[in-house]
Design an enzyme around this catalytic site. Structure first.
Site, PDB file in Angstrom:
ATOM      1  N   GLN A  78       0.798  17.277 -22.959  1.00 11.66           N
ATOM      2  CA  GLN A  78       1.399  18.310 -23.805  1.00 11.66           C
ATOM      3  C   GLN A  78       2.275  17.648 -24.866  1.00 11.66           C
ATOM      4  O   GLN A  78       3.456  17.396 -24.648  1.00 11.66           O
ATOM      5  CB  GLN A  78       2.212  19.296 -22.966  1.00 11.66           C
ATOM      6  CG  GLN A  78       2.688  20.463 -23.798  1.00 11.66           C
ATOM      7  CD  GLN A  78       3.333  21.544 -22.974  1.00 11.66           C
ATOM      8  OE1 GLN A  78       3.314  21.534 -21.758  1.00 11.66           O
ATOM      9  NE2 GLN A  78       3.932  22.497 -23.657  1.00 11.66           N
ATOM     10  N   PHE A  79       1.675  17.384 -26.021  1.00 12.45           N
ATOM     11  CA  PHE A  79       2.391  16.689 -27.094  1.00 12.45           C
ATOM     12  C   PHE A  79       3.617  17.461 -27.568  1.00 12.45           C
ATOM     13  O   PHE A  79       4.567  16.878 -28.089  1.00 12.45           O
ATOM     14  CB  PHE A  79       1.456  16.367 -28.267  1.00 12.45           C
ATOM     15  CG  PHE A  79       1.109  17.544 -29.132  1.00 12.45           C
ATOM     16  CD1 PHE A  79       1.858  17.842 -30.259  1.00 12.45           C
ATOM     17  CD2 PHE A  79       0.032  18.360 -28.818  1.00 12.45           C
ATOM     18  CE1 PHE A  79       1.542  18.925 -31.061  1.00 12.45           C
ATOM     19  CE2 PHE A  79      -0.294  19.443 -29.608  1.00 12.45           C
ATOM     20  CZ  PHE A  79       0.465  19.733 -30.737  1.00 12.45           C
ATOM     21  N   THR A  80       3.639  18.771 -27.371  1.00  8.67           N
ATOM     22  CA  THR A  80       4.767  19.573 -27.857  1.00  8.67           C
ATOM     23  C   THR A  80       6.073  19.248 -27.130  1.00  8.67           C
ATOM     24  O   THR A  80       7.147  19.626 -27.606  1.00  8.67           O
ATOM     25  CB  THR A  80       4.471  21.081 -27.752  1.00  8.67           C
ATOM     26  OG1 THR A  80       4.204  21.416 -26.393  1.00  8.67           O
ATOM     27  CG2 THR A  80       3.287  21.464 -28.632  1.00  8.67           C
TER      28      THR A  80
END
Length: 150
Positions: A78-80
Site C-alpha cells: 500500500q504505497f499510500t
C-alpha cells in the site's frame, strides 16, 4: 518501511471479483515502501511483527504472538502509507518507491515473514486494484515505521 498491522479473525483480498488471498485468525499487514528501505528494515520489521504479542492467552491477556497461535498472515502493498500531507489537501506520494525498487523489497519482506513464521504468507498482487476485506479482532491495529525504532 511503514506497516499497519491489524489483528483479524478473517481477511481476504479480491481482485477483479476473484479472491486471491484469504486467511482466518492472524494478521493483515499493509506495507508502504520508500527508497531508503533495505534488508535491515525488512529483518527488523519481520522479527518485530512475528514476535509481537497481540493475541490473547488463556487469561485474556495479550501475551501471544501470531507464531504462538499458529496464525496466518496476509501482506498487502500500500504505497499510500508513504503519503505526505503537510502541504495542501492533496497527498503527495513522492516518498513511495517506484515498482522497480519496491517489488524486490516487498518480495523479500514476504519471504522473510514466511521464514520466521514457518509457513506460507498470503499476499495481494503488487500494484493491483485490490478490495481488502477484514474483520478486525479487538480491534487491534498497530502502526510501525522501521525508521523510528524507539
Amino acid at each position: 518501511m511503514k506497516v499497519v498491522i491489524q489483528r483479524v479473525s478473517q481477511a481476504s483480498v479480491t481482485i477483479d471479483s476473484k479472491i486471491v488471498a484469504k486467511i482466518q485468525k492472524g494478521l493483515l499487514i499493509l506495507v508502504g515502501i520508500e527508497d531508503s528501505d533495505n534488508q535491515e528494515d525488512i529483518n527488523w520489521l519481520s522479527s518485530k511483527i512475528i514476535n509481537l504479542r497481540i493475541f490473547e492467552d488463556k487469561n485474556e491477556v495479550m501475551n501471544l504472538s501470531v507464531k504462538d497461535i499458529n496464525g496466518e498472515i496476509i501482506v498487502v502493498s500500500q504505497f499510500t502509507l508513504q503519503a505526505l500531507t503537510k502541504k495542501g489537501n492533496r497527498p503527495s506520494y513522492i516518498k513511495a518507491s517506484k515498482p522497480e525498487i519496491a517489488i524486490p523489497l516487498y518480495q523479500s519482506f514476504v519471504s522473510q515473514l514466511e521464514t520466521e513464521l514457518g509457513k506460507k504468507v498470503q499476499t495481494g498482487i503488487f500494484g493491483a486494484d485490490m478490495k481488502v476485506s477484514l474483520i478486525n479482532d479487538g480491534p487491534v491495529t498497530i502502526i510501525i515505521d522501521s525508521k523510528n525504532k524507539e
